[in-house]
Design an enzyme around this catalytic site. Sequence first.
Site, PDB file in Angstrom:
ATOM      1  N   THR B 135       0.881  -1.174   0.000  1.00  0.00           N
ATOM      2  CA  THR B 135       0.000   0.000   0.000  1.00  0.00           C
ATOM      3  C   THR B 135       0.913   1.217   0.000  1.00  0.00           C
ATOM      4  O   THR B 135       2.138   1.088   0.152  1.00  0.00           O
ATOM      5  CB  THR B 135      -0.896   0.041   1.260  1.00  0.00           C
ATOM      6  OG1 THR B 135      -0.074   0.345   2.396  1.00  0.00           O
ATOM      7  CG2 THR B 135      -1.634  -1.270   1.481  1.00  0.00           C
ATOM      8  N   ASP B 136       0.320   2.403  -0.166  1.00  0.00           N
ATOM      9  CA  ASP B 136       1.146   3.614  -0.133  1.00  0.00           C
ATOM     10  C   ASP B 136       1.838   3.776   1.218  1.00  0.00           C
ATOM     11  O   ASP B 136       2.962   4.254   1.288  1.00  0.00           O
ATOM     12  CB  ASP B 136       0.287   4.844  -0.442  1.00  0.00           C
ATOM     13  CG  ASP B 136      -0.151   4.872  -1.903  1.00  0.00           C
ATOM     14  OD1 ASP B 136       0.518   4.192  -2.724  1.00  0.00           O
ATOM     15  OD2 ASP B 136      -1.144   5.532  -2.218  1.00  0.00           O
ATOM     16  N   CYS B 137       1.146   3.352   2.292  1.00  0.00           N
ATOM     17  CA  CYS B 137       1.739   3.513   3.631  1.00  0.00           C
ATOM     18  C   CYS B 137       2.571   2.308   4.055  1.00  0.00           C
ATOM     19  O   CYS B 137       3.422   2.423   4.923  1.00  0.00           O
ATOM     20  CB  CYS B 137       0.651   3.830   4.649  1.00  0.00           C
ATOM     21  SG  CYS B 137      -0.844   2.838   4.465  1.00  0.00           S
ATOM     22  N   TYR B 138       2.299   1.139   3.467  1.00  0.00           N
ATOM     23  CA  TYR B 138       3.050  -0.085   3.785  1.00  0.00           C
ATOM     24  C   TYR B 138       3.558  -0.697   2.479  1.00  0.00           C
ATOM     25  O   TYR B 138       2.959  -1.647   1.955  1.00  0.00           O
ATOM     26  CB  TYR B 138       2.158  -1.091   4.538  1.00  0.00           C
ATOM     27  CG  TYR B 138       1.747  -0.617   5.913  1.00  0.00           C
ATOM     28  CD1 TYR B 138       2.661  -0.654   6.966  1.00  0.00           C
ATOM     29  CD2 TYR B 138       0.466  -0.141   6.153  1.00  0.00           C
ATOM     30  CE1 TYR B 138       2.299  -0.222   8.229  1.00  0.00           C
ATOM     31  CE2 TYR B 138       0.089   0.294   7.415  1.00  0.00           C
ATOM     32  CZ  TYR B 138       1.011   0.263   8.451  1.00  0.00           C
ATOM     33  OH  TYR B 138       0.647   0.690   9.709  1.00  0.00           O
TER      34      TYR B 138
END
Lengths: 137, 383
Positions: B135-138
């Site tokens: 994901t963008d954050c992970y």
Amino acid sequence: MEFPPESVGKPLVSRAARSFDVEINILRAEISPSEVGRMLAVLEGSQAGIEAAVDFLRAGGVRVLPPEGSLVHDGDLCVHCGACAGQCPTGAFSMDPESFEVGLDLSACIACGICLEACSYGAVRPGAVFAGKGGAE
Amino acid sequence: MKTIEEINGRIREGRAVVVTASEMKLIVEREGPRASAERVDVVTTGTFAPMCSSGLLLNTGHSSPRIRYSRAWLNGVPAYAGLAAVDLFLGATALPEEDPRNAAGPGRFRYGGGHVIEDLVRGREVRLRAEGYGTDCYPLRELVRTTTLDGLRSATLLNPRNCYQNYAVAVNLRGARPIHTYMGTLMPGAANASFCSAGELSPLLNDPFLRTIGVGTRIFLGGGTGVVIGAGTQHSPGVERNARGLPIGGAATLAVSGDLKRMAPEFLRGVSVTGYGASLAVGIGIPIPVLDEEMAFRTAVRDVDIQAPVVDYSEDYPGGTGEVLGHVDYAALRSGSITLAGRTVRTVPLSSVRAAARICAGLRRMIVEDRMTLAGPVEPLPG
């Protein structure tokens, strides 16, 4: 006792019994597909007679292992639940009624292998008697 | 009458009289319940046996770059990842995907979730493998590294059902072949009977109506301390009781939790049950405050007072018929044989009396040395 393929057909055990006046009580015997014979037996007689019989068998190519070779009871892994003692057919594994600790008397062991399956904690391991035996372990 | 607060005051002052469950039987036999209640403050109880509904809630700490686990394995054993990014739940009976199970005859189940928990408690390195979908954050999609218990950010033993109050005795009456069950291998014709309770030492049989055990009760768990967080799954307090008030079958259960980092391998052991699966043996001890004469009477329970139902695991258990062949008491079960339909049947214990006694003694020491005070229930369990 372990008989190599070239010794399987010879009457070594009965010769040993007759020649050295030793009673041989055979508890279990089998021949593997590779024609290695294995026999679990109790030898009774004079100390000199038993030693002479064992020497005779060894000279005939038979691998003779004392009962100490049947099992290893690992005291560090044992939790003393007693599952082995409850299933052992000869009382080799027993539980002390006072301390509730499991003990093993290898002289009573017939290497049936029931305890190997009964122990859930890896505290009973096969000894040399079981070495190379596919089925039991 | 005493309160838990008064008992805790005595523990702090070093004046509390704390005895093990075994000692309490003898004290009440000698002095009667009334005098025993005046003299004794706490009775320590214990049990050690496989308890399948157990597991580990862990947080591994974040990597850089970060990953959100969608699948994860510890030493090849899959853990549930449907939680926050690096939280996992590892169940005691989880198995590696490659374990043959019972595909080629009764499996040996040498390594499962319970063994991973034991390895962590032993301080051994454990291999963590994880996948994320990115994901963008992970952003990280794959992670392989080793970790240890010290390296985990948190590790909480979280057991949904432990500490059964009484349990069935298992036989194979009608099967034609040996059967492999979670109660061990059972031979045809009821040639053996396995049982799994600490009997007179067992916590919930020393407080059969759960007067002192409920949400918030502080306990000995796996060598450290823990707490009762609620009724266990399948909690069933309505089971028929005998004249002494003891349920004559599996009844109450507990959900418990505690910090794995303070536990010890002697009381948390991976279990391999041939033909059945992997599990975790858990040591639990519960201190029971002797509030009054009634609690002194309850904690004086003996094996001969406790009856367990004998169940045929060849047909009735798998079929869920609820049939019971009869009842036997724990004194008979502990003697090595029981009588079933006129025949002598060897008994096979699965719960360790020696370990239970060590837990009773260890818990007594913890209280006497003021390393643990009692925490009474903040809420009762359904009774």
